[in-house]
Design a protein around this motif. Sequence first.
Motif, short mmCIF file in Angstrom:
data_model
loop_
_atom_site.label_atom_id
_atom_site.label_comp_id
_atom_site.label_asym_id
_atom_site.label_seq_id
_atom_site.Cartn_x
_atom_site.Cartn_y
_atom_site.Cartn_z
N ASP A 16 -18.44 -8.98 20.94
CA ASP A 16 -17.24 -8.83 20.14
C ASP A 16 -17.17 -7.41 19.59
N VAL A 17 -15.97 -6.94 19.35
CA VAL A 17 -15.79 -5.65 18.69
C VAL A 17 -15.64 -5.95 17.20
N SER A 18 -16.59 -5.47 16.42
CA SER A 18 -16.59 -5.71 14.98
C SER A 18 -15.92 -4.54 14.28
N LEU A 19 -14.80 -4.81 13.61
CA LEU A 19 -14.08 -3.79 12.87
C LEU A 19 -14.23 -4.02 11.38
N SER A 20 -14.51 -2.96 10.65
CA SER A 20 -14.55 -3.06 9.19
C SER A 20 -14.11 -1.73 8.61
N GLY A 21 -13.34 -1.80 7.55
CA GLY A 21 -12.85 -0.58 6.94
C GLY A 21 -11.88 -0.85 5.83
N LYS A 22 -11.03 0.14 5.56
CA LYS A 22 -10.09 0.00 4.46
C LYS A 22 -8.84 0.84 4.72
N LEU A 23 -7.77 0.40 4.13
CA LEU A 23 -6.51 1.14 4.05
C LEU A 23 -6.30 1.42 2.57
N TYR A 24 -5.94 2.64 2.23
CA TYR A 24 -5.75 2.96 0.81
C TYR A 24 -4.72 4.06 0.64
N ASN A 25 -4.08 4.05 -0.53
CA ASN A 25 -3.06 5.01 -0.89
C ASN A 25 -3.65 5.96 -1.91
N ARG A 26 -3.82 7.21 -1.50
CA ARG A 26 -4.32 8.22 -2.43
C ARG A 26 -3.25 9.29 -2.57
N ALA A 27 -2.72 9.44 -3.76
CA ALA A 27 -1.69 10.43 -4.08
C ALA A 27 -0.45 10.29 -3.18
N GLY A 28 -0.10 9.05 -2.85
CA GLY A 28 1.08 8.81 -2.04
C GLY A 28 0.87 8.90 -0.54
N VAL A 29 -0.33 9.20 -0.11
CA VAL A 29 -0.65 9.27 1.32
C VAL A 29 -1.53 8.08 1.67
N VAL A 30 -1.17 7.35 2.71
CA VAL A 30 -1.92 6.16 3.12
C VAL A 30 -2.92 6.54 4.21
N TYR A 31 -4.18 6.19 3.97
CA TYR A 31 -5.27 6.49 4.89
C TYR A 31 -5.84 5.20 5.47
N LEU A 32 -6.31 5.30 6.72
CA LEU A 32 -7.02 4.22 7.39
C LEU A 32 -8.38 4.77 7.79
N ASP A 33 -9.44 4.19 7.25
CA ASP A 33 -10.82 4.54 7.61
C ASP A 33 -11.51 3.27 8.07
N TYR A 34 -12.16 3.31 9.25
CA TYR A 34 -12.84 2.11 9.73
C TYR A 34 -13.93 2.46 10.73
N ILE B 290 0.84 -1.21 0.00
CA ILE B 290 0.00 0.00 0.00
C ILE B 290 0.87 1.26 0.00
N PHE B 291 1.98 1.24 0.76
CA PHE B 291 2.89 2.39 0.75
C PHE B 291 3.52 2.62 -0.62
N ASN B 292 3.81 1.53 -1.34
CA ASN B 292 4.56 1.63 -2.59
C ASN B 292 3.73 1.85 -3.84
N ILE B 293 2.44 1.56 -3.82
CA ILE B 293 1.61 1.64 -5.03
C ILE B 293 0.47 2.64 -4.82
N VAL B 294 0.52 3.75 -5.56
CA VAL B 294 -0.55 4.75 -5.48
C VAL B 294 -1.83 4.11 -6.05
N GLY B 295 -2.93 4.27 -5.33
CA GLY B 295 -4.21 3.69 -5.75
C GLY B 295 -4.48 2.31 -5.15
N GLU B 296 -3.48 1.73 -4.49
CA GLU B 296 -3.66 0.42 -3.86
C GLU B 296 -4.62 0.53 -2.68
N LYS B 297 -5.42 -0.52 -2.46
CA LYS B 297 -6.44 -0.50 -1.42
C LYS B 297 -6.54 -1.88 -0.79
N LYS B 298 -6.77 -1.91 0.51
CA LYS B 298 -6.95 -3.17 1.23
C LYS B 298 -8.14 -3.04 2.17
N ASP B 299 -9.17 -3.85 1.96
CA ASP B 299 -10.35 -3.87 2.83
C ASP B 299 -10.15 -4.90 3.93
#
Length: 149
Positions: free
Chosen positions: A38-56, A8-17
């Motif tokens: 249980d604590v239910s976690l759902s979200g995504k990690l993604y690289n937009r313009a070289g910046v990696v975001y975590l939304d969940y 994800i750090f190396n590829i712009v546009g890469e995404k992981k759900d």
Amino acid sequence: MKINLKQIFNIVGEKKDFSYEIAPEEFGDIKGFSFGSDVSLSGKLYNRAGVVYLDYTAVFKLLHTCDRCLKEFSREYDLSFDHIVVPSVSNDDNDDYIVADGESIELNEVALNDILLSLPTKVLCREDCKGLCMVCGCDLNESQCDHLN
């Protein structure tokens, strides 16, 4: 859950759900908090313009004791979080980013910190809770006593 972010750090546009559950036993040693589900976690990690975001989002139930009347009750929470993830920072005084240690992050630790910082410091069973009589200790939500006059 440890998530490797190298790709994800190396590829712009890469995404992981992601979507998974954390058992309450994993949070059992936290004083003052008792998870009722249980604590239910759902979200995504993604690289937009070289910046990696975590939304969940984190969905869970907590068992509480009312701060006014001391009744036990449970409350469901549905909390959303977002962060910027960086591979490293130049100084140790950083609260703005999540630093990926060795190109990975421990998502359970991130989620636990986010959850604990988002919970209210005062918890009431209901907004109009009357509490307990300061003289006799009766629950003023259920009965009246002569000490209020």
